[in-house]
Design a protein around this motif. Sequence first.
Motif, PDB file in Angstrom:
ATOM      1  N   THR A  25     -43.791  65.257  47.472  1.00  9.89           N
ATOM      2  CA  THR A  25     -44.791  65.665  48.456  1.00  9.89           C
ATOM      3  C   THR A  25     -44.653  64.847  49.735  1.00  9.89           C
ATOM      4  O   THR A  25     -44.689  65.397  50.843  1.00  9.89           O
ATOM      5  CB  THR A  25     -46.205  65.494  47.867  1.00  9.89           C
ATOM      6  N   ALA A  26     -44.488  63.540  49.592  1.00  6.88           N
ATOM      7  CA  ALA A  26     -44.327  62.673  50.763  1.00  6.88           C
ATOM      8  C   ALA A  26     -43.096  63.079  51.574  1.00  6.88           C
ATOM      9  O   ALA A  26     -43.134  63.132  52.812  1.00  6.88           O
ATOM     10  CB  ALA A  26     -44.231  61.214  50.324  1.00  6.88           C
ATOM     11  N   ASP A  27     -41.999  63.368  50.873  1.00  4.15           N
ATOM     12  CA  ASP A  27     -40.777  63.783  51.568  1.00  4.15           C
ATOM     13  C   ASP A  27     -40.985  65.095  52.325  1.00  4.15           C
ATOM     14  O   ASP A  27     -40.538  65.246  53.476  1.00  4.15           O
ATOM     15  CB  ASP A  27     -39.629  63.951  50.571  1.00  4.15           C
ATOM     16  N   LEU A  87     -52.302  60.767  48.406  1.00  3.23           N
ATOM     17  CA  LEU A  87     -52.223  61.958  49.252  1.00  3.23           C
ATOM     18  C   LEU A  87     -52.927  61.725  50.579  1.00  3.23           C
ATOM     19  O   LEU A  87     -52.446  62.146  51.640  1.00  3.23           O
ATOM     20  CB  LEU A  87     -52.825  63.158  48.516  1.00  3.23           C
ATOM     21  N   GLY A  88     -54.073  61.048  50.544  1.00  4.04           N
ATOM     22  CA  GLY A  88     -54.759  60.723  51.784  1.00  4.04           C
ATOM     23  C   GLY A  88     -53.912  59.847  52.684  1.00  4.04           C
ATOM     24  O   GLY A  88     -53.876  60.044  53.909  1.00  4.04           O
ATOM     25  N   ALA A  89     -53.224  58.885  52.092  1.00  2.00           N
ATOM     26  CA  ALA A  89     -52.348  58.020  52.879  1.00  2.00           C
ATOM     27  C   ALA A  89     -51.200  58.808  53.511  1.00  2.00           C
ATOM     28  O   ALA A  89     -50.779  58.529  54.639  1.00  2.00           O
ATOM     29  CB  ALA A  89     -51.802  56.899  51.997  1.00  2.00           C
ATOM     30  N   MET A  90     -50.700  59.825  52.797  1.00  3.45           N
ATOM     31  CA  MET A  90     -49.646  60.679  53.360  1.00  3.45           C
ATOM     32  C   MET A  90     -50.164  61.450  54.568  1.00  3.45           C
ATOM     33  O   MET A  90     -49.465  61.586  55.579  1.00  3.45           O
ATOM     34  CB  MET A  90     -49.135  61.653  52.299  1.00  3.45           C
ATOM     35  N   PHE A 119     -57.544  66.796  53.155  1.00  4.39           N
ATOM     36  CA  PHE A 119     -57.507  65.443  53.720  1.00  4.39           C
ATOM     37  C   PHE A 119     -57.406  65.538  55.244  1.00  4.39           C
ATOM     38  O   PHE A 119     -56.760  66.451  55.783  1.00  4.39           O
ATOM     39  CB  PHE A 119     -56.310  64.656  53.185  1.00  4.39           C
ATOM     40  N   GLY A 120     -58.032  64.594  55.931  1.00  4.68           N
ATOM     41  CA  GLY A 120     -57.968  64.557  57.388  1.00  4.68           C
ATOM     42  C   GLY A 120     -56.860  63.659  57.890  1.00  4.68           C
ATOM     43  O   GLY A 120     -56.261  62.878  57.124  1.00  4.68           O
ATOM     44  N   PRO A 121     -56.568  63.718  59.190  1.00  3.84           N
ATOM     45  CA  PRO A 121     -55.485  62.905  59.758  1.00  3.84           C
ATOM     46  C   PRO A 121     -55.771  61.407  59.760  1.00  3.84           C
ATOM     47  O   PRO A 121     -54.874  60.612  60.020  1.00  3.84           O
ATOM     48  CB  PRO A 121     -55.345  63.455  61.184  1.00  3.84           C
ATOM     49  N   ASN A 122     -57.015  61.035  59.468  1.00  3.21           N
ATOM     50  CA  ASN A 122     -57.334  59.622  59.276  1.00  3.21           C
ATOM     51  C   ASN A 122     -57.192  59.193  57.822  1.00  3.21           C
ATOM     52  O   ASN A 122     -57.493  58.044  57.472  1.00  3.21           O
ATOM     53  CB  ASN A 122     -58.750  59.334  59.774  1.00  3.21           C
TER      54      ASN A 122
END
Length: 307
Positions: A25-27, A87-90, A119-122
């Motif tokens: 997912t991160a990739d 996921l939020g950190a991503m 999730f938001g951009p923050n």
Amino acid sequence: MAIFTAAVVQAAPVLFDLEATLGKTADLIEQANGAELILFPEAFVSVYPRGLSFGTVVGSRSPEGRELWQRYWDASIAEGDAACNRLGAMAKAAKAFLAIGVNEKDLVSGTMYCSIFYFGPNGNFLGKHRKIKPTAQERIIWGEDDGSTLSSFDTSLGRMGGLICWENYMPAARMSMYQKGVQLYLAPTADARENWQHSMKHIALEGRCFVFGCNQFVTKNMYPNDLPSIADLQNQPDVMSNGGSVIIDPLGNVLAGSLWGTEGILTAEINLDLITQSKLDFDPIGHYARPDIFELNVKNQPATQKV
């Protein structure tokens, strides 16, 4: 109105492997090349268990099916757990709104739900939507939501929300989204039929909204060989889900896709002015709604969240 880029990810997770799926997912988020809205398919974390019976027939369940359920549970995610926080950190690293289909485990009840996590951009967890009506055999593995997560979010990009797979065939469920003024309509799915494309176009035209259809591309050889009940897959085709992801504008024009037969990422420029222009002649909650004749009351429906 500012123009922004949205991305729809058509891919498979690393089936039944939560850790590897989070890495993939991160990739994929990184490959979305700066998109400000990124959508992943239904049950991306960490498997849509297509073709598997979980050892269930009317009147009995098998020990192998219960072992498979354990594998499924272990590859799933709970609101606020470490995987959810990753996921939020991503999302934060990408500075993007992230919507992703997950198998959500309720750690209190032990019930599994088919959900979208937002999730938001923050990096904040904005909320979720749990599928209100699993289809056919899905009812064995997923619970039904009570309508309290028919969520929508008033964001800097526009109002976003959506429904999962065949919820999109439910007229009242769609109307509940339109009543919220949803402009960015997210439709993660497991339906890879050609006819699904007609539904995506219809929703765009009916709702006068941008529609993001998002599916997985999955082959049988992606399943782990050591799965209990792996024999269920013997008669399944080599391509289990052929994709069909698509992005459509409020007048039913295809902006990107449909994508078939491969993993990939669709991107499109989104201009909300097109929504205003599309409502010159039709608005499902405005001058075409006829509230003097029709009324829709939705139980437990949450208010749109400002984020």
